[in-house]
Design an enzyme around this catalytic site. Structure first.
Site, PDB file in Angstrom:
ATOM      1  N   SER A   1       9.418   5.818   0.934  1.00  0.00           N
ATOM      2  CA  SER A   1       8.575   5.622  -0.313  1.00  0.00           C
ATOM      3  C   SER A   1       8.115   6.349  -1.137  1.00  0.00           C
ATOM      4  O   SER A   1       7.641   6.386  -2.277  1.00  0.00           O
ATOM      5  CB  SER A   1       7.117   4.537   0.423  1.00  0.00           C
ATOM      6  OG  SER A   1       6.514   5.194   1.264  1.00  0.00           O
TER       7      SER A   1
ATOM      8  N   HIS B   1       1.063   8.337  -0.964  1.00  0.00           N
ATOM      9  CA  HIS B   1       1.567   8.152  -2.215  1.00  0.00           C
ATOM     10  C   HIS B   1       0.799   8.617  -3.434  1.00  0.00           C
ATOM     11  O   HIS B   1      -0.128   9.187  -3.317  1.00  0.00           O
ATOM     12  CB  HIS B   1       2.001   6.549  -2.175  1.00  0.00           C
ATOM     13  CG  HIS B   1       2.703   5.964  -1.358  1.00  0.00           C
ATOM     14  ND1 HIS B   1       2.034   5.358  -0.331  1.00  0.00           N
ATOM     15  CD2 HIS B   1       3.923   6.201  -0.993  1.00  0.00           C
ATOM     16  CE1 HIS B   1       2.845   5.175   0.607  1.00  0.00           C
ATOM     17  NE2 HIS B   1       4.216   5.457   0.171  1.00  0.00           N
TER      18      HIS B   1
ATOM     19  N   ASP C   1      -4.905   4.682   0.564  1.00  0.00           N
ATOM     20  CA  ASP C   1      -3.602   5.397   0.557  1.00  0.00           C
ATOM     21  C   ASP C   1      -3.993   6.889  -0.062  1.00  0.00           C
ATOM     22  O   ASP C   1      -4.185   7.103  -1.274  1.00  0.00           O
ATOM     23  CB  ASP C   1      -2.871   4.784  -0.351  1.00  0.00           C
ATOM     24  CG  ASP C   1      -1.233   5.451  -0.411  1.00  0.00           C
ATOM     25  OD1 ASP C   1      -0.875   6.435   0.002  1.00  0.00           O
ATOM     26  OD2 ASP C   1      -0.331   4.534  -1.240  1.00  0.00           O
TER      27      ASP C   1
END
Ligand SMILES: *[C@@H]1O[C@H](CO)[C@@H](O)[C@H](O)[C@H]1NC(C)=O
Ligand SMILES: *[C@@H]1O[C@H](CO)[C@@H](O)[C@H](O)[C@H]1NC(C)=O
Length: 371
Positions: A119, A348, A345
């Site tokens: 990702s 990312h 998160d």
């Protein structure tokens, strides 16, 4: 397949560079000189530098690209602070060339760029597709997803920018009677990769998964099968399988290969010396200066070692983004990704954001390699 380098295009670009010099005067002349310093020799380390507050940033708004996935679309998810959008990367020894998406599309005519990885690779792919779309907003595009493969096409330029989800690069095979086997010395997907003109790989974060998030039951190498092993050792073995594939299969006149170095996360505030902070939540500014308290990332050292030991290390350009990204503790979605503390998160990156800089460097490297 068309040859990668197009000398004619390059000559005309050089010509337009020199025209710009006279048009915009001294400032532009200085910029062109430092851009050419990158183009003419490889001396400038694009990865050694600092983040500088820059009013002209970001390079696009997330609303320019309605295809940005929710997990990266921090402003749409309600992130209130804006400073994180306003930093540009300044290498110490030269200037990063201005990103020119139309130029890149023209240079890539008839070719395809493919990201392969997890990702974080998706993060960089979405950034690049958005940067390109923003450069040619009236040019049509298609954005198709077929299983693990996403294809973003600019028909006017005959360019494809693709993303193949493949988190380990080596094979993960479901063997009915045995279970899911991660094969450290087997890399079947290589057959598929060979056709692309620019390949940008990454792999790291999935090597750390345990318990329910671990997608294999066994790790296999040759005729040895084990339930688990030191994850850095497994990572190194898999990377060696990958570099061997590059050494044996990549024709540098057709295909340029990049490896996105380890993208750091900021789950532990100790690394940047802030007491009481164990997430990236509430971070609004980058770390000042050039270095990051935590020291080199252990996986980064593995990547560097394996690349150094290739038969032909020149075949892979390391996008050495670890340190510059470590400085960007403010760049993660935190609670503005999938949303809320349960989706915290710190791995990312928001878009617009840090991966845009990775792509500016990718562009600099591509126009340099194109000569
Ligand atoms: C990557 O960048 C860091 C920070 O500038 C540097 O210390 C390291 O040596 C670089 N690695 C390679 C392989 O160039
Ligand atoms: C396992 O692999 C090693 C090295 O390739 C080889 O010497 C050995 O004979 C193999 N053992 C079996 C049981 O196949």
């Amino acid at each position: 397949m068309a040859e990668f380098a197009k000398p004619v295009i390059f000559v005309s670009l050089l010509f337009s560079f020199s025209c710009l010099t006279t048009v915009h005067g001294d400032q532009r002349k200085k910029e062109v000189e430092s851009e050419q310093k990158i183009n003419n020799n490889n001396k400038c380390d694009l990865f050694d530098g600092i983040w500088v507050y820059d009013e002209s940033y970001p390079l696009y708004e997330s609303s320019d690209c309605d295809f940005i996935e929710k997990q990266f679309d921090c402003s749409k998810n309600g992130r209130p602070d804006k400073f994180y959008l306003k930093y540009s990367w300044h290498p110490s020894a030269c200037k990063l060339p201005r990103f020119n998406g139309e130029d890149l599309l023209k240079r890539m005519r008839g070719k395809s760029i493919m990201f392969v990885g997890d990702s974080l690779s998706l993060n960089q792919w979405q950034s690049l597709t958005c940067m390109l779309h923003k450069s040619v907003p009236h040019s049509q595009y298609t954005n198709l997803r077929n299983g693990l493969l996403s294809t973003f096409t600019f028909p006017e330029y005959d360019v494809k920018v693709m993303m193949s989800r493949n988190v380990f690069l080596v094979d993960l095979v479901d063997e009915k009677s045995v279970g899911r086997v991660l094969k450290l010395d087997s890399i079947e997907a290589g057959q598929f990769w060979k056709q692309f003109n620019v390949l940008i790989f990454d792999s790291w974060h999935w090597w750390l998964h345990t318990g329910r998030k671990q997608p294999w039951d066994y790790i296999q190498e040759g005729n040895q099968t084990v339930r688990d092993m030191d994850r850095l050792v497994a990572y190194e073995k898999a990377l060696r399988t990958w570099t061997k594939w590059v050494d044996n299969n990549v024709d540098p006149s057709k295909t340029k290969v990049f490896f996105q170095a380890v993208s750091p996360d900021h789950l532990n505030g100790k690394d940047w010396g802030e007491k009481g902070s164990n997430t990236c939540e509430g971070q609004e500014r980058p770390v000042k200066g050039k270095s990051y308290g935590g020291g080199p990332h252990p996986a980064e050292l593995v990547v560097e070692k394996v690349l150094r030991e290739m038969s032909n290390p020149k075949l892979v350009y390391l996008l050495n983004i670890t340190t510059l990204s470590q400085l960007r503790k403010d760049g993660h979605p935190s609670v503005y990704g999938y949303g809320g503390h349960r989706g915290m998160d710190c791995t990312h990156w928001c878009l617009p954001g840090v991966p845009d800089t990775w792509n500016q460097i990718l562009y600099a490297a591509l126009i340099n390699q194109n000569e």
